[in-house]
Every structure is written in structure tokens, then in C-alpha cells.
Motif scaffolding. Structure first.
Motif, PDB file in Angstrom:
ATOM      1  N   GLU A 114       0.813  -1.218   0.000  1.00 42.44           N
ATOM      2  CA  GLU A 114       0.000   0.000   0.000  1.00 42.44           C
ATOM      3  C   GLU A 114       0.850   1.274   0.000  1.00 42.44           C
ATOM      4  N   ARG A 115       1.860   1.334   0.833  1.00 38.63           N
ATOM      5  CA  ARG A 115       2.686   2.551   0.933  1.00 38.63           C
ATOM      6  C   ARG A 115       3.425   2.821  -0.381  1.00 38.63           C
ATOM      7  N   VAL A 120       3.886   5.894  -5.467  1.00 37.16           N
ATOM      8  CA  VAL A 120       3.984   5.915  -6.933  1.00 37.16           C
ATOM      9  C   VAL A 120       2.814   6.700  -7.533  1.00 37.16           C
ATOM     10  N   MET A 121       1.617   6.466  -7.025  1.00 35.12           N
ATOM     11  CA  MET A 121       0.444   7.168  -7.544  1.00 35.12           C
ATOM     12  C   MET A 121       0.565   8.673  -7.336  1.00 35.12           C
ATOM     13  N   LEU A 122       0.996   9.084  -6.145  1.00 37.93           N
ATOM     14  CA  LEU A 122       1.142  10.516  -5.893  1.00 37.93           C
ATOM     15  C   LEU A 122       2.243  11.126  -6.744  1.00 37.93           C
ATOM     16  N   VAL A 148       9.635   5.038  -3.527  1.00 33.78           N
ATOM     17  CA  VAL A 148       9.313   5.098  -4.954  1.00 33.78           C
ATOM     18  C   VAL A 148      10.324   4.274  -5.749  1.00 33.78           C
ATOM     19  N   SER A 149      11.585   4.355  -5.377  1.00 31.23           N
ATOM     20  CA  SER A 149      12.624   3.601  -6.072  1.00 31.23           C
ATOM     21  C   SER A 149      12.378   2.090  -5.958  1.00 31.23           C
ATOM     22  N   MET A 152       9.323   1.140  -8.094  1.00 32.92           N
ATOM     23  CA  MET A 152       9.628   1.111  -9.530  1.00 32.92           C
ATOM     24  C   MET A 152      10.448  -0.126  -9.888  1.00 32.92           C
ATOM     25  N   ALA A 153      11.360  -0.520  -9.002  1.00 32.36           N
ATOM     26  CA  ALA A 153      12.148  -1.732  -9.248  1.00 32.36           C
ATOM     27  C   ALA A 153      11.231  -2.955  -9.277  1.00 32.36           C
ATOM     28  N   LYS A 154      10.254  -3.012  -8.357  1.00 36.10           N
ATOM     29  CA  LYS A 154       9.306  -4.127  -8.352  1.00 36.10           C
ATOM     30  C   LYS A 154       8.465  -4.140  -9.618  1.00 36.10           C
ATOM     31  N   LEU A 155       8.054  -2.966 -10.075  1.00 39.61           N
ATOM     32  CA  LEU A 155       7.261  -2.904 -11.302  1.00 39.61           C
ATOM     33  C   LEU A 155       8.083  -3.354 -12.505  1.00 39.61           C
TER      34      LEU A 155
END
Length: 173
Positions: A114-115, A120-122, A148-149, A152-155
């Protein structure tokens, strides 16, 4: 409109312009049309600025103006389109693939904690600076950056996203 209201409107556009442009892009599918649509909606908003009592509702006013303007433009364009036996020389944009990619990305975002998803959304959907995100989440700017980093790595490494779109490039920020 006096200079204070003019400055207030200018500050609003500077702060919310990128987010509103993304909304316009979703409506039109074309960057140039989106810019024109946003400009038209902002012109209408500027004319009504004194009548908008609740400044928190300005985004909704602009979005409604964009939708109404887009519908008006669509109706006008619809009258100018005539059927033909010839196919256009230009390749047709594959809206289905873009929609599938958007859906797959949405599912990948849903798999984030969630965090991370919120950060990422914000950051990328609402275009908020890291300092504002930190304030909104009650954490430090460094925590926002690392969150955020990691997200993004997970995505980038999301196997399900890769399985859906094996040829999609995964740019590294």
C-alpha cells in the motif's frame, strides 16, 4: 479581474497544469489535442474564476469543462467525417494494446504494498513533488525517494507484467 485573482489563477495553473494535461490526454488520446482541450477549459475557468466560491472544487470545474468541450468537439467532428472506400495511408493506432497495457499496469500497481503504491500514484499520477508526498504521508523526503525507487524496481521486475507484454521495453528511471 484584478491582479490578485490573476496571480491566484496563474498559480493554480502552474500547480495543477500537468495533472490536468494528463486528464485531457486520457480524453483525447493525442497530446496536441489534449493541450488544445486543456487550454479551452482553462479559458472557460478563467472567465468563471470569480464565480467559483470553493477553490477546492476548481479541478472538478476544469475537468467538467474539458469533458463538455471534448463532447462538443466530437459532435462537430462527427459531422465532418464521411465514409470512403479508401483506407488511410497512416497506420491506425492500436487502442486495444494501449488499453491492455494500462490494465496490466493497474494490476501490477495493485500488487505493490500500500505505501509503495500510494507513493507511486502521488508521484507519477498526481505529479506531486517528493516534499509534498513526504508531508502527505508523514515521512521524510528520503523515505519517499527510497519507497518510490523500490516500487519502480518491483514494477520493472514484475513477472506477470513481463508475461503479458514480453516485447514492452522497461525503461529505467
Amino acid at each position: 479581474m484584478n491582479s490578485t485573482r490573476h496571480d491566484e489563477f496563474r498559480d493554480y495553473v502552474a500547480a495543477r497544469g500537468p495533472v490536468l494535461l494528463r486528464a485531457a490526454l486520457q480524453l483525447t488520446g493525442d497530446r496536441a489535442e489534449a493541450e488544445d482541450l486543456l487550454q479551452a477549459a482553462l479559458a472557460k475557468t478563467y472567465l468563471a474564476w470569480d464565480r467559483i466560491q470553493d477553490r477546492a472544487a476548481v479541478d472538478g470545474y476544469v475537468r467538467r469543462a474539458m469533458v463538455n468541450t471534448q463532447i462538443s468537439w466530437w459532435r462537430r467532428r462527427k459531422l465532418d467525417i464521411y465514409p470512403t472506400d479508401e483506407l488511410p495511408d497512416q497506420p491506425v493506432d492500436d487502442h486495444t494494446r494501449r488499453s491492455d497495457l494500462r490494465d496490466a499496469l493497474g494490476r501490477a500497481l495493485d500488487r505493490l504494498p500500500e505505501r509503495q503504491r500510494l507513493a507511486v500514484m502521488l508521484r507519477y499520477y498526481e505529479d506531486m513533488p517528493e516534499a509534498e508526498i513526504a508531508e502527505a504521508l508523514g515521512v521524510s523526503v528520503g523515505t519517499v525517494k527510497s519507497t518510490v525507487s523500490r516500487a519502480m524496481a518491483k514494477l520493472r521486475d514484475d513477472a506477470a507484467l513481463e508475461a503479458d507484454f514480453p516485447n514492452a521495453s522497461h525503461p529505467r528511471p
